[in-house]
Design a protein around this motif. Structure first.
Motif, mmCIF file in Angstrom:
data_model
loop_
_atom_site.group_PDB
_atom_site.id
_atom_site.type_symbol
_atom_site.label_atom_id
_atom_site.label_comp_id
_atom_site.label_asym_id
_atom_site.label_seq_id
_atom_site.Cartn_x
_atom_site.Cartn_y
_atom_site.Cartn_z
ATOM 1 N N SER A 1 -17.746 -97.094 42.780
ATOM 2 C CA SER A 1 -17.854 -96.746 44.199
ATOM 3 C C SER A 1 -18.869 -95.624 44.386
ATOM 4 O O SER A 1 -19.028 -94.764 43.512
ATOM 5 C CB SER A 1 -16.495 -96.295 44.744
ATOM 6 N N ARG B 1 -27.482 -101.036 57.725
ATOM 7 C CA ARG B 1 -26.974 -100.561 56.438
ATOM 8 C C ARG B 1 -27.802 -101.216 55.331
ATOM 9 O O ARG B 1 -28.004 -102.436 55.345
ATOM 10 C CB ARG B 1 -25.493 -100.899 56.278
ATOM 11 N N LEU C 1 -26.979 -101.455 52.197
ATOM 12 C CA LEU C 1 -26.148 -102.072 51.173
ATOM 13 C C LEU C 1 -25.478 -103.295 51.793
ATOM 14 O O LEU C 1 -25.013 -103.239 52.931
ATOM 15 C CB LEU C 1 -25.105 -101.095 50.619
ATOM 16 N N PRO D 1 -22.913 -106.017 52.810
ATOM 17 C CA PRO D 1 -21.448 -106.157 52.922
ATOM 18 C C PRO D 1 -20.897 -107.387 52.210
ATOM 19 O O PRO D 1 -19.684 -107.506 52.046
ATOM 20 C CB PRO D 1 -21.223 -106.244 54.435
ATOM 21 N N VAL E 1 -20.478 -105.478 48.633
ATOM 22 C CA VAL E 1 -19.701 -104.234 48.559
ATOM 23 C C VAL E 1 -18.734 -104.184 49.741
ATOM 24 O O VAL E 1 -18.945 -104.847 50.761
ATOM 25 C CB VAL E 1 -20.603 -102.971 48.596
ATOM 26 N N GLU E 2 -17.683 -103.419 49.581
ATOM 27 C CA GLU E 2 -16.762 -103.160 50.681
ATOM 28 C C GLU E 2 -17.172 -101.852 51.347
ATOM 29 O O GLU E 2 -17.250 -100.816 50.685
ATOM 30 C CB GLU E 2 -15.318 -103.088 50.183
ATOM 31 N N ILE E 3 -17.460 -101.916 52.644
ATOM 32 C CA ILE E 3 -17.870 -100.745 53.402
ATOM 33 C C ILE E 3 -16.626 -100.051 53.958
ATOM 34 O O ILE E 3 -15.806 -100.675 54.639
ATOM 35 C CB ILE E 3 -18.806 -101.128 54.570
ATOM 36 N N TYR F 1 -21.204 -93.732 54.759
ATOM 37 C CA TYR F 1 -20.108 -94.639 54.433
ATOM 38 C C TYR F 1 -19.896 -94.674 52.924
ATOM 39 O O TYR F 1 -20.722 -94.158 52.154
ATOM 40 C CB TYR F 1 -20.367 -96.055 54.961
ATOM 41 N N THR F 2 -18.791 -95.258 52.527
ATOM 42 C CA THR F 2 -18.496 -95.473 51.111
ATOM 43 C C THR F 2 -18.663 -96.959 50.807
ATOM 44 O O THR F 2 -18.208 -97.803 51.574
ATOM 45 C CB THR F 2 -17.057 -95.034 50.767
ATOM 46 N N ALA F 3 -19.330 -97.251 49.708
ATOM 47 C CA ALA F 3 -19.523 -98.642 49.270
ATOM 48 C C ALA F 3 -18.780 -98.833 47.948
ATOM 49 O O ALA F 3 -19.096 -98.172 46.954
ATOM 50 C CB ALA F 3 -21.008 -98.948 49.108
#
Length: 282
Positions: free
Chosen positions: A39, A85, A87, A89, A92-94, A122-124
């Protein structure tokens, strides 16, 4: 004939002015706080130039109004392909997404322009198979896959499919002269493989570095592999934290009271045996 040419030229100029109300100035995508499951924290700083009164009004309506945290509003309004974004989706889970528009600044009334800025945070994370008895990251998800291939050492491998920049027909990432990709590495990271080399450092592999930055290049067969060795002190600390957590879970569980009674009996028996031995020795 000349009049027609002048009219066409003026129409072309006006169309450019109308559609050039928002101009991309700089994009910085920073990856940091890389966790042991792959993460990461992502911060995207998107700077733009705003031209014309109408554009300024649209920007202000988003900054102060209902669409403040609506990324689709900003993407549609600015018509800038990098207002998004970076990254994917699908890989990865945003989580914990926040969009923070900044007030217009550095305005020049003569040129009728201002500067605007959007900050995305955000967290990926990798996706997890939550139906399994022990949840584990699903292969192919997350920005990094993590392999603990020897004691106290984790190997991180970049998953370029998780990135969402402009690409060539072959799938290679294109970073324009205004687009920056920055990766802040964990402390004491040793890089073992990297391609292409970033512009901010010169290295001979393996090499210890703290930050990597790419800009104005095509990332052909983009790859990054690095290792982080956990100190013995951190490993011991982690062991005892896990032990305490396990005990706490047992106590709070269905058989917690029974566990406490058994522990009390064992400790009492141990103390009794030691006291009995001492009396015999006396």
């Amino acid at each position: 004939m000349n009049g027609v040419r002048v009219l066409l030229l003026m129409t072309l100029i006006l169309s450019v002015v109308v559609h050039a109300e928002f101009i991309l100035e700089r994009v910085e995508v920073t990856i940091s706080d890389i966790q042991t499951d792959g993460s990461v924290k992502v911060t995207e700083d998107i700077k733009m130039i705003i031209t014309g009164e109408h554009s300024s009004s649209l920007y202000d309506s988003g900054y102060t109004g209902y669409y403040n945290n609506d990324l689709s509003f900003w993407s549609t309004t600015t018509e800038l392909k990098d207002v998004k974004r970076h990254l994917s989706p699908t890989h990865v889970e945003i989580k914990d997404f926040r969009l923070k528009p900044q007030p217009r600044g550095k305005c020049n009334p003569i040129q009728d322009l201002c500067h605007g800025e959007l900050i995305l945070e955000y967290t990926a994370s990798p996706s997890y198979n939550k139906s399994a008895e022990t949840p584990a990251p699903i292969a192919g998800t997350g920005l990094f896959t993590v392999d603990e291939y020897k004691p106290r050492t984790k190997r991180y491998t970049l998953n370029p499919e998780a990135l969402s920049f402009t690409t060539t027909d072959q799938g290679n990432i294109i970073l324009g002269d205004r687009v920056y990709l920055i990766i802040d590495l964990p402390q004491d990271t040793v890089v073992h493989d990297i391609n292409p080399l970033p512009r901010n450092v010169e290295m001979e592999l393996p090499s210890k570095v703290s930050e990597l930055s790419w800009n104005d290049m095509i990332l052909v067969k983009f790859s990054l592999i690095f290792e982080v060795e956990e100190s013995l002190q951190d490993e011991v600390s982690g062991f005892f934290m896990g032990l305490v957590g396990g005990i706490d879970t047992m106590i709070r569980g269905e058989y917690g009271f029974a566990v406490l009674i058994i522990a009390a009996i064992l400790i009492g028996g141990y103390l009794y045996i030691n006291m009995a031995k001492r009396k015999k020795e006396e």
